[in-house]
Design a protein around this motif. Sequence first.
Motif, PDB file in Angstrom:
ATOM      1  N   GLU A 117     -31.687  47.973  44.090  1.00 44.37           N
ATOM      2  CA  GLU A 117     -31.002  48.872  45.218  1.00 44.37           C
ATOM      3  C   GLU A 117     -30.255  49.968  44.182  1.00 44.37           C
ATOM      4  O   GLU A 117     -30.134  51.094  44.850  1.00 44.37           O
ATOM      5  N   SER A 118     -29.820  49.600  43.003  1.00 47.96           N
ATOM      6  CA  SER A 118     -29.271  50.439  42.189  1.00 47.96           C
ATOM      7  C   SER A 118     -30.005  51.594  41.825  1.00 47.96           C
ATOM      8  O   SER A 118     -29.945  52.873  41.867  1.00 47.96           O
ATOM      9  N   ALA A 119     -31.547  51.186  41.510  1.00 50.39           N
ATOM     10  CA  ALA A 119     -32.435  52.322  41.209  1.00 50.39           C
ATOM     11  C   ALA A 119     -32.871  53.094  42.414  1.00 50.39           C
ATOM     12  O   ALA A 119     -33.045  54.153  42.100  1.00 50.39           O
ATOM     13  N   LEU A 120     -33.212  52.604  43.445  1.00 43.45           N
ATOM     14  CA  LEU A 120     -33.731  53.305  44.565  1.00 43.45           C
ATOM     15  C   LEU A 120     -32.684  53.824  45.456  1.00 43.45           C
ATOM     16  O   LEU A 120     -32.952  55.007  45.998  1.00 43.45           O
ATOM     17  N   HIS A 121     -31.498  53.342  45.650  1.00 49.37           N
ATOM     18  CA  HIS A 121     -30.216  53.865  46.558  1.00 49.37           C
ATOM     19  C   HIS A 121     -29.245  54.251  45.728  1.00 49.37           C
ATOM     20  O   HIS A 121     -28.330  54.717  46.424  1.00 49.37           O
ATOM     21  N   ASP A 123     -26.921  51.950  44.838  1.00 51.44           N
ATOM     22  CA  ASP A 123     -25.901  51.254  45.357  1.00 51.44           C
ATOM     23  C   ASP A 123     -25.946  50.189  44.157  1.00 51.44           C
ATOM     24  O   ASP A 123     -26.599  49.350  44.225  1.00 51.44           O
ATOM     25  N   ASN A 124     -24.404  49.860  43.805  1.00 48.11           N
ATOM     26  CA  ASN A 124     -24.295  48.840  42.761  1.00 48.11           C
ATOM     27  C   ASN A 124     -23.444  47.629  43.269  1.00 48.11           C
ATOM     28  O   ASN A 124     -23.134  46.852  42.649  1.00 48.11           O
ATOM     29  N   THR A 125     -23.499  47.654  44.711  1.00 48.96           N
ATOM     30  CA  THR A 125     -22.738  46.430  45.370  1.00 48.96           C
ATOM     31  C   THR A 125     -23.061  45.344  44.969  1.00 48.96           C
ATOM     32  O   THR A 125     -22.432  44.421  44.650  1.00 48.96           O
ATOM     33  N   PHE A 126     -24.520  44.715  45.040  1.00 48.53           N
ATOM     34  CA  PHE A 126     -25.088  43.644  44.669  1.00 48.53           C
ATOM     35  C   PHE A 126     -24.576  43.580  43.474  1.00 48.53           C
ATOM     36  O   PHE A 126     -24.441  42.115  43.181  1.00 48.53           O
ATOM     37  N   LEU A 127     -24.869  44.204  42.454  1.00 50.63           N
ATOM     38  CA  LEU A 127     -24.840  44.008  41.137  1.00 50.63           C
ATOM     39  C   LEU A 127     -23.336  43.588  40.730  1.00 50.63           C
ATOM     40  O   LEU A 127     -23.010  42.732  39.855  1.00 50.63           O
ATOM     41  N   LEU A 128     -22.254  44.219  41.274  1.00 47.10           N
ATOM     42  CA  LEU A 128     -20.892  43.897  41.149  1.00 47.10           C
ATOM     43  C   LEU A 128     -20.595  42.694  41.454  1.00 47.10           C
ATOM     44  O   LEU A 128     -19.756  42.027  41.100  1.00 47.10           O
ATOM     45  N   THR A 129     -21.115  42.274  42.766  1.00 48.47           N
ATOM     46  CA  THR A 129     -20.688  40.991  43.234  1.00 48.47           C
ATOM     47  C   THR A 129     -21.380  40.052  42.501  1.00 48.47           C
ATOM     48  O   THR A 129     -20.761  38.868  42.229  1.00 48.47           O
ATOM     49  N   ASN A 130     -22.750  40.169  42.002  1.00 55.10           N
ATOM     50  CA  ASN A 130     -23.388  39.198  41.081  1.00 55.10           C
ATOM     51  C   ASN A 130     -22.490  39.019  39.760  1.00 55.10           C
ATOM     52  O   ASN A 130     -22.306  38.022  39.148  1.00 55.10           O
ATOM     53  N   ALA A 131     -21.795  40.430  39.351  1.00 47.56           N
ATOM     54  CA  ALA A 131     -21.086  40.184  37.864  1.00 47.56           C
ATOM     55  C   ALA A 131     -19.972  39.224  38.219  1.00 47.56           C
ATOM     56  O   ALA A 131     -19.476  38.587  37.258  1.00 47.56           O
ATOM     57  N   THR A 132     -19.227  39.184  39.247  1.00 50.08           N
ATOM     58  CA  THR A 132     -18.027  38.365  39.470  1.00 50.08           C
ATOM     59  C   THR A 132     -18.429  36.913  39.462  1.00 50.08           C
ATOM     60  O   THR A 132     -17.781  36.238  39.018  1.00 50.08           O
ATOM     61  N   LEU A 133     -19.526  36.530  40.094  1.00 49.42           N
ATOM     62  CA  LEU A 133     -20.042  35.108  40.197  1.00 49.42           C
ATOM     63  C   LEU A 133     -20.414  34.721  38.884  1.00 49.42           C
ATOM     64  O   LEU A 133     -20.278  33.652  38.390  1.00 49.42           O
ATOM     65  N   ASP A 134     -21.132  35.713  38.222  1.00 50.84           N
ATOM     66  CA  ASP A 134     -21.315  35.280  36.798  1.00 50.84           C
ATOM     67  C   ASP A 134     -20.612  35.105  35.779  1.00 50.84           C
ATOM     68  O   ASP A 134     -20.527  34.332  34.792  1.00 50.84           O
ATOM     69  N   PHE A 135     -19.241  35.866  36.066  1.00 53.94           N
ATOM     70  CA  PHE A 135     -18.261  35.597  35.177  1.00 53.94           C
ATOM     71  C   PHE A 135     -17.794  34.338  35.194  1.00 53.94           C
ATOM     72  O   PHE A 135     -17.310  33.645  34.154  1.00 53.94           O
ATOM     73  N   ILE A 136     -17.461  33.840  36.541  1.00 53.95           N
ATOM     74  CA  ILE A 136     -16.812  32.511  36.638  1.00 53.95           C
ATOM     75  C   ILE A 136     -18.058  31.223  35.999  1.00 53.95           C
ATOM     76  O   ILE A 136     -17.573  30.349  35.430  1.00 53.95           O
ATOM     77  N   THR A 137     -19.392  31.586  36.474  1.00 51.45           N
ATOM     78  CA  THR A 137     -20.128  30.655  36.077  1.00 51.45           C
ATOM     79  C   THR A 137     -20.257  30.648  34.524  1.00 51.45           C
ATOM     80  O   THR A 137     -20.495  29.778  33.835  1.00 51.45           O
ATOM     81  N   ALA A 138     -20.326  31.889  33.673  1.00 50.47           N
ATOM     82  CA  ALA A 138     -20.231  31.688  32.299  1.00 50.47           C
ATOM     83  C   ALA A 138     -19.290  31.062  31.761  1.00 50.47           C
ATOM     84  O   ALA A 138     -19.243  30.384  30.513  1.00 50.47           O
ATOM     85  N   MET A 139     -17.861  31.323  32.303  1.00 52.79           N
ATOM     86  CA  MET A 139     -16.696  30.772  31.629  1.00 52.79           C
ATOM     87  C   MET A 139     -16.968  29.181  32.136  1.00 52.79           C
ATOM     88  O   MET A 139     -16.674  28.436  30.894  1.00 52.79           O
ATOM     89  N   ALA A 140     -17.484  28.663  32.945  1.00 49.68           N
ATOM     90  CA  ALA A 140     -17.509  27.314  33.194  1.00 49.68           C
ATOM     91  C   ALA A 140     -18.560  26.621  32.277  1.00 49.68           C
ATOM     92  O   ALA A 140     -18.337  25.411  31.631  1.00 49.68           O
ATOM     93  N   LEU A 141     -19.703  27.315  32.234  1.00 51.71           N
ATOM     94  CA  LEU A 141     -20.909  26.810  31.104  1.00 51.71           C
ATOM     95  C   LEU A 141     -20.445  26.805  29.648  1.00 51.71           C
ATOM     96  O   LEU A 141     -20.586  25.934  28.814  1.00 51.71           O
ATOM     97  N   ALA A 142     -19.623  27.796  29.297  1.00 51.82           N
ATOM     98  CA  ALA A 142     -19.180  27.921  27.882  1.00 51.82           C
ATOM     99  C   ALA A 142     -18.078  27.018  27.521  1.00 51.82           C
ATOM    100  O   ALA A 142     -18.069  26.504  26.445  1.00 51.82           O
ATOM    101  N   ALA A 143     -17.513  26.518  28.767  1.00 52.70           N
ATOM    102  CA  ALA A 143     -16.366  25.668  28.609  1.00 52.70           C
ATOM    103  C   ALA A 143     -16.970  24.188  28.280  1.00 52.70           C
ATOM    104  O   ALA A 143     -16.276  23.172  27.487  1.00 52.70           O
ATOM    105  N   SER A 144     -18.101  24.029  28.439  1.00 58.91           N
ATOM    106  CA  SER A 144     -19.000  22.826  28.479  1.00 58.91           C
ATOM    107  C   SER A 144     -19.975  22.997  27.086  1.00 58.91           C
ATOM    108  O   SER A 144     -20.031  21.853  26.428  1.00 58.91           O
ATOM    109  N   TYR A 145     -20.601  23.952  27.293  1.00 58.53           N
ATOM    110  CA  TYR A 145     -21.678  24.085  25.985  1.00 58.53           C
ATOM    111  C   TYR A 145     -21.095  24.949  24.819  1.00 58.53           C
ATOM    112  O   TYR A 145     -21.872  25.022  23.737  1.00 58.53           O
TER     113      TYR A 145
END
Length: 226
Positions: A117-121, A123-145
């Motif tokens: 979507e970013s390349a063709l149109h 639009d970075n909406t999907f990537l920014l939404t994904n960034a928010t989810l990945d931030f939380i996931t990375a924090m939780a995984l790093a707290a364990s590993y």
Amino acid sequence: MLGTIVNTCTILCGSLIGGTLKKGLREDWQEAMIRAMGLAATALGVSTIAKNMPDSVYPVLFIVSLGLGSVVGTALQLEERFVSFADRHSKTKLGKGLSTAILMFCIGTLSILGPIESALHGDNTFLLTNATLDFITAMALAASYGYGIAFAAPILFCWQGAIYLGAGALRDFLTGGLLTEISILGGILIFASGISILQIKDCKTMNMLPALLVPPVWFLCKGLLG
């Protein structure tokens, strides 16, 4: 590429915060976090499969893809080589956590559709939404590993960067049908990773990664013959 850069930075920040918090977490708390991430990965995988399966035009393709991909991955010993390399440089079971992180960060629908979507149109909406989810996931995984989860960040950057750069040249090839099949396989891989974290069954998820190459080959051959 702005969305990809932001996504990469959020994983690095999340890993830094989670790795720092790990030092103050009791062992039973760390185990609880691992179980939570296993359940989260399982739920995310089921959600992705359920969302995309009804749209599949070739309902048998994911089965064939998994079969062929698993045989190739097992022959190449992708899981064993990856886990051995990661754990060699860590006091924790980093290999399992890092493989899960890579799958959750890279194989999700948002991480695949976002760069397109970013390349063709533009639009970075999907990537920014994904960034928010990945931030939380990375924090939780790093707290364990531990901080090693941050190694998933450059892999994500290369993954999304490759999709971004290839999207323009492959504009006509990137059909909805192909993305649907890849998303189904991605959901299955994330689900399998969750099962492995929960120690229900070691699915050796990394060995299944070559399955993601089968749908593009199928659609390419279909396009050339059709």
